[in-house]
Design a protein around this motif. Sequence first.
Motif, mmCIF file in Angstrom:
data_model
loop_
_atom_site.group_PDB
_atom_site.id
_atom_site.type_symbol
_atom_site.label_atom_id
_atom_site.label_comp_id
_atom_site.label_asym_id
_atom_site.label_seq_id
_atom_site.Cartn_x
_atom_site.Cartn_y
_atom_site.Cartn_z
ATOM 1 N N SER A 114 1.056 -1.362 0.109
ATOM 2 C CA SER A 114 -0.166 0.516 0.217
ATOM 3 C C SER A 114 0.788 1.257 -0.315
ATOM 4 O O SER A 114 2.641 1.351 0.304
ATOM 5 C CB SER A 114 -0.661 0.691 1.575
ATOM 6 N N LEU A 115 0.060 1.926 -0.502
ATOM 7 C CA LEU A 115 1.003 3.464 -0.848
ATOM 8 C C LEU A 115 0.358 4.573 0.529
ATOM 9 O O LEU A 115 0.904 5.500 0.769
ATOM 10 C CB LEU A 115 1.060 4.396 -1.948
ATOM 11 N N ILE A 116 -0.710 4.281 1.380
ATOM 12 C CA ILE A 116 -0.965 4.563 2.353
ATOM 13 C C ILE A 116 -0.606 4.707 3.933
ATOM 14 O O ILE A 116 -0.503 3.520 4.079
ATOM 15 C CB ILE A 116 -2.673 4.925 2.233
ATOM 16 N N TYR A 117 0.319 5.384 4.204
ATOM 17 C CA TYR A 117 0.469 5.886 6.017
ATOM 18 C C TYR A 117 -0.769 5.302 6.906
ATOM 19 O O TYR A 117 -0.815 6.926 6.414
ATOM 20 C CB TYR A 117 1.650 6.453 5.951
ATOM 21 N N TRP A 118 -0.019 5.292 7.816
ATOM 22 C CA TRP A 118 -0.786 5.463 9.249
ATOM 23 C C TRP A 118 0.016 5.934 11.094
ATOM 24 O O TRP A 118 0.335 5.686 10.404
ATOM 25 C CB TRP A 118 -1.956 4.470 9.276
ATOM 26 N N ILE A 119 -0.330 7.305 10.810
ATOM 27 C CA ILE A 119 0.669 7.505 12.039
ATOM 28 C C ILE A 119 -0.018 6.656 13.252
ATOM 29 O O ILE A 119 -1.086 7.231 13.426
ATOM 30 C CB ILE A 119 0.310 8.968 12.492
ATOM 31 N N ILE A 120 0.500 6.207 13.811
ATOM 32 C CA ILE A 120 0.184 5.533 15.189
ATOM 33 C C ILE A 120 0.776 5.766 16.528
ATOM 34 O O ILE A 120 0.266 5.872 17.580
ATOM 35 C CB ILE A 120 0.349 3.727 15.107
ATOM 36 N N ALA A 121 1.798 6.519 16.473
ATOM 37 C CA ALA A 121 2.147 7.418 17.289
ATOM 38 C C ALA A 121 3.627 8.182 17.593
ATOM 39 O O ALA A 121 4.372 8.348 16.282
ATOM 40 C CB ALA A 121 3.330 6.104 18.256
ATOM 41 N N HIS A 122 3.801 9.320 18.469
ATOM 42 C CA HIS A 122 5.112 10.245 17.921
ATOM 43 C C HIS A 122 5.347 10.290 19.934
ATOM 44 O O HIS A 122 4.118 10.036 20.623
ATOM 45 C CB HIS A 122 3.985 11.355 17.803
ATOM 46 N N GLY A 123 6.297 10.852 19.594
ATOM 47 C CA GLY A 123 7.379 11.098 20.870
ATOM 48 C C GLY A 123 8.008 12.437 21.379
ATOM 49 O O GLY A 123 7.744 13.018 20.261
ATOM 50 N N CYS A 124 7.953 12.829 22.429
ATOM 51 C CA CYS A 124 8.893 14.018 22.382
ATOM 52 C C CYS A 124 10.191 14.092 22.618
ATOM 53 O O CYS A 124 11.410 14.761 22.552
ATOM 54 C CB CYS A 124 8.512 14.682 23.273
ATOM 55 N N SER A 125 10.676 12.564 22.789
ATOM 56 C CA SER A 125 12.472 11.920 22.515
ATOM 57 C C SER A 125 12.458 11.237 22.504
ATOM 58 O O SER A 125 11.854 9.835 22.337
ATOM 59 C CB SER A 125 12.462 11.646 24.551
ATOM 60 N N ARG A 126 13.632 10.358 22.336
ATOM 61 C CA ARG A 126 14.589 9.866 21.329
ATOM 62 C C ARG A 126 13.955 7.770 22.171
ATOM 63 O O ARG A 126 13.368 7.399 21.766
ATOM 64 C CB ARG A 126 15.684 9.474 20.802
ATOM 65 N N LYS A 127 13.200 8.595 24.077
ATOM 66 C CA LYS A 127 13.433 7.147 24.727
ATOM 67 C C LYS A 127 11.994 6.473 24.409
ATOM 68 O O LYS A 127 12.090 5.778 24.329
ATOM 69 C CB LYS A 127 13.605 7.775 26.008
ATOM 70 N N GLU A 128 11.268 7.472 24.529
ATOM 71 C CA GLU A 128 10.178 7.253 24.661
ATOM 72 C C GLU A 128 9.563 6.802 23.454
ATOM 73 O O GLU A 128 8.554 5.683 23.583
ATOM 74 C CB GLU A 128 8.750 8.711 24.479
ATOM 75 N N ILE A 129 9.956 7.336 21.975
ATOM 76 C CA ILE A 129 9.368 6.794 20.732
ATOM 77 C C ILE A 129 10.316 5.368 20.483
ATOM 78 O O ILE A 129 9.475 4.665 20.079
ATOM 79 C CB ILE A 129 10.266 7.593 19.779
ATOM 80 N N THR A 130 11.405 4.948 21.584
ATOM 81 C CA THR A 130 12.057 3.709 21.492
ATOM 82 C C THR A 130 11.338 2.858 22.137
ATOM 83 O O THR A 130 11.017 1.326 21.341
ATOM 84 C CB THR A 130 13.012 3.786 22.038
ATOM 85 N N GLU A 131 10.630 2.857 23.338
ATOM 86 C CA GLU A 131 10.338 2.567 23.968
ATOM 87 C C GLU A 131 8.749 1.755 23.343
ATOM 88 O O GLU A 131 8.247 0.768 23.060
ATOM 89 C CB GLU A 131 9.751 2.602 24.877
ATOM 90 N N HIS A 132 7.799 2.281 22.850
ATOM 91 C CA HIS A 132 7.053 1.845 21.810
ATOM 92 C C HIS A 132 7.118 1.616 19.934
ATOM 93 O O HIS A 132 6.643 0.280 19.764
ATOM 94 C CB HIS A 132 6.097 3.179 20.889
ATOM 95 N N TRP A 133 8.745 1.426 19.821
ATOM 96 C CA TRP A 133 9.252 0.810 18.871
ATOM 97 C C TRP A 133 9.823 -1.152 18.950
ATOM 98 O O TRP A 133 8.959 -1.194 18.660
ATOM 99 C CB TRP A 133 10.848 1.526 18.261
#
Length: 1256
Positions: free
Chosen positions: A69-88
């Motif tokens: 698919s060419l469509i993307y969906w944003i499912i999470a965002h973060g203020c810091s690398r640590k926060e986003i890495t935990e979600h990843w």
Amino acid sequence: MWVHPEEVLQAGALWITERANPYFILQKRKGHGDGRGGLAGLLVGTLDVVLDSSARVAPYRILYQTPDSLIYWIIAHGCSRKEITEHWEWLEQNLLQTLSIFENENDITTFVKGKVQGIIAEYNKNQDVKEDDDTDKFKEAICTYRKLFGMPEEEKLVNYYSCSYWKGRVPRQGWLYLSINHICFYSYLLGKEAKLVIRWADITQLEKSATLLLPDAVKVSTRVAEHVFSVFLNINETFKLMEQLANIAMRQLLDNKGFEQDRSLPKLKRKTPKKVSALKRDLDARAKSERYRALFRLPKDEKLDGHTGCTLWTPFNKMHILGQMFVSTNYICFTSKEETLCSLIIPLREVTIVEKADSSNFLPSPVSISTKNRMTFLFANLKDRDFLVQRISDFLQQTTSKIYFEREITGSVNSSDDEVYSQQGSLLSSSPQRSSLGSEGSSEGERQFNLNDNSVPTATQALMTMYRRRSPEEFNPKLAKEFLKEQAWKNHFTEYGQGVCMYRTEKTKDLVLKGIPENMRGELWLLFSGAINEMATHPGYYEDLVEKSMGKYNLATEEIERDLHRSLPEHPAFQNEMGIAALRRVLTAYAFRNPNIGYCQAMNIVTSVLLLYAKEEEAFWLLVALCERMLPDYYNTRVVGALVDQGVFEELAREYVPELYDCMQDLGVISTISLSWFLTLFLSVMPFESAVVVVDCFFYEGIKVIFQLALSVLHANIHQLLGAKDDGEAMTVLGRYLDSVTNKDSTLPPIPHLHSLLTDDGDPHPEVDIFKLVRSSYEKFGSIRADVIEQMRFKQRLRVIQTIEDTTKRNVVRTIVTETAFSIDELEELYVLFKAEHLTSCYWGGTGGSNPTERHDPSLPYLEQYRIDLEQFRGLFSLLFPWAPVNGAHADPLALRFFRLLDHNGDSLINFREFISGLSVLCHGDLTDKLKLLYKMHVIPEVTHEQEEPDSAFEATQYFFEDITPETSNGSVPGLKKLHTPDYRHYLRLWNQGTKNKLDNMKDLPKLNQSQFIELCKTLYNMFSEDAQEQELYHATATVTSLLLEMGEVGKLFCHSKDQEEQDQDDPEEAKTSGPARDGGTKPGGVFQQMGQGEGEKESQARQCGPAKRDGRGEQLSAMEDIKLEDSSPKDTGTSSSMLISDDETKDDTSMSSYSVLSGGSHELDDKLHCEDINDDTVLVRSENGDGGLPHSTSIDKEWAITFEQFLASVLTEQALVLYFEKPVEVAARITNAKNVRKVGCSLLSASDYEISLSG
């Protein structure tokens, strides 16, 4: 954080992919981080700020995408690398394996979206996240705001606007953030960042300006700088909000009323703009309600619910008038589109029926409203008629329920229910006509009579009716004219209605300008001022106030008594006890209703005139309307409202009589005349019978009448004033003119005017007719609008309140500059920091538990107006006081000791003088002063959980003024009265004490016991950290403490021999249970008691140890007969028997070299004492054979003590300590540091003005 999945079209634009797998992509925003991504990164960062992108808050995000698919969906965002890495990592561990099982891409997408939404729902449930009215976009702005400026959650953002800030000649495009307490600006352009934070309370001027270069700009001025903002999308909305927030800040400075959000607002509608916050809606609603209340003179707690366009059928001219209908909780009001054509007020308590009438082409969507006095009002052309009728019905039901509830309450108090219902019925009757209110005159009079001393006659009616004297020679023609006036008003009532629901038209105004008849004056004043509404809705309130205030005495009542006989002394009504007693009751009742105002000079003159024309209760409610609504802030201790209107009058004079303005300013006359004119509504400067005509107009039109009349008086005397040589001559010109203003229609005999008796004996001024003067003022200056006056008032209020604040600062500094070595500039800077700390705690609260309103009382003397509690003192202590340890854990106990020492009156608050007295000793005191302060801080008993701080601080004060020491201290002192809220006499006594120079005699200081000595040693060790001579100071301290330990042990031998002799003479059993402390024992309550009788030896026990155990005392004393002390230093730590170890020492063995070790010296101490660090507090603890320590209470030697002379002498033996304590401290550097600390984005922004800081 996880977000509800949203579709993203261009996944790669402006983002850099850092991690990826078949289903998920982790991306970082270009320009975020250390490298800033070169030119592209700078451009992206600038775009994010200018366009208010979400990426400013969350520069990291995770996208979901199926492989094909060419469509993307944003499912999470973060203020810091640590926060986003935990979600990843969670996605990789929990979802990747599961997604590979699915065959259909749509199923995968549905599963991922459902999973993410489930996580969000679970989080909200666990964290108890409540829904609020703020939109997601606004929540992002709040996060950005707190992140950029370091604001805590307590600082509420109201709204934010795109604009340019002019730094020099360069505009910076960015965002202006308006919060409850601060105005902030942020800009980021190509790597250059600009931040500005200003507190609303520091703004001295706020105005819209227009130039050729900047057609729409807002100028914000503080005491130190001017800031210009321009290029607003909607400058009017922005400026109105800025005005409102600045007004809230001024109100807080004036009477300490902070902002409280209204939680009762209706929910957001779908069409509401995305950026509007709940707070913004709250403030908008407040502004509309204020305008609504001012327009219709409604009670100050009335809230506007809504308004709509409509027409009103007016039977007096048979027309449908176009206008606006306003609906609030208790009133329906109408005003015509053409301002003076017609206005109407219908209280819901008067309404009987609200119904929808038949609609027709001629009369679409009509609503009929009927009242108890048989008047019917027909409104038509109503939008949303069904909703409006339902809304009014709901309010009507609430009003009816309220009336029945009040009847039940009153009925339960009164023995006769029938009597109560009849009284209530008359008060809440269909029309507040004089007849209906007068029907209960006798019962009201009897009730008032019963509340007071029976020997005092009580006024049951207006005083004028009792003391009306008529001159026979002037009786007939004037009385005939008065009769005609009465008939004109009666005809008006017949045509336009009578009471609250009367149609108010241009004809009503004409009748007022011609003068209200004497016997109708009270009724119409009540009606036009709106006081009738408050009186009708508060039956019995005045009687209750009179009853409660009887026999009470305070500063206000003393001032009232002093002024009672100065109130219209020339009028016969106030030449006997009846008039004086009525005046006393009304003024005292109001002082108890509103203690913030209490009583102010000029209130007596105005109230005495009100009593002449209205009954007591009516006069009281007229005074309420006057002080709280019509002349706001006029009668507080600093007459701020009158000063504000004085400034408005100067502006109007400059606009309307420009040729006279400069001359009047040079003479300084405007400021002199306006206060007396405005405060008494001309009653003190005009003959009485003329001045009441001014009051008639004032109650109908408001303050604009006073401005018009004042300008008219200046204009009439323009030539004489221009020729005046000084202010005295100008005042004489105006005084003679006002004395000559006459009312030829008055049926009253001429009353000698006090002002005219004091003027010169020159030729009398030609008579001026008051009605012609009023007419002239309307013709020449009638264009002055009420809304323009309010705009001017805002501008002047900023100036006046900031001037008062500056005056307060100067007076405080002038008062204490002779008591300290600080310069005036340093004291002013310290005062700004001191006040800022108080304001910060008002904004965001604190953990100290004290109420900010208790710490700021503008009515107190200058030095007492701002006070800080322990929580605020700790912040200033760490920044300004040279003894403050770097380690916060050590700083707090020392700050507490210092605070208790400075708190002389034991109210757990210290004022600026007390604060400076402590800081001055540390910065400019000599060696002895500093050591004495250090010694006093530790001789004060500790605070226990059982005892409140005010008690302990008060005991500490007693410590230094009485020759006693505490033995136990778990409670309060019998016979000592705790100071709660001190009255003004207490403050006068305190000021008198402060002016006396009290020199503490060294020998009067109590002795320091072992526990207090240990705390003193800890303070010394923590004090020297990071000092250049740190090691030398530690060695010197080790020597001094060893010497003092030896002195204490030797001194104990002498004490023991005396005590033993006394014990032998007493009963053995008693001696066994009581021990050496027989006299005082260990009674609960911490009694101060002098111990021993030999050489006046005194003992004290530390609070932290609790009641002492005396078992085995004899063995301990005998074992200490042989004393040996060892010299201790950091080098012989292995051989020492008793040590003092800091908190840090237990964590780091290498730090032992920085600390000295204390040695007790006795054989028992050699064997059985060691140092133990428990709960961040170091105490000496005895061990039994090396294991299992006894309770802490046995570790303190009760007989060990040293004196201040011993402490001073020991310190003087060490040169390093002498140099340290003699070293002067530069407070200027500490002030600068404190201001800088407050400027940076920390959680305590509290400098006087956060100036611009530009990087790059």
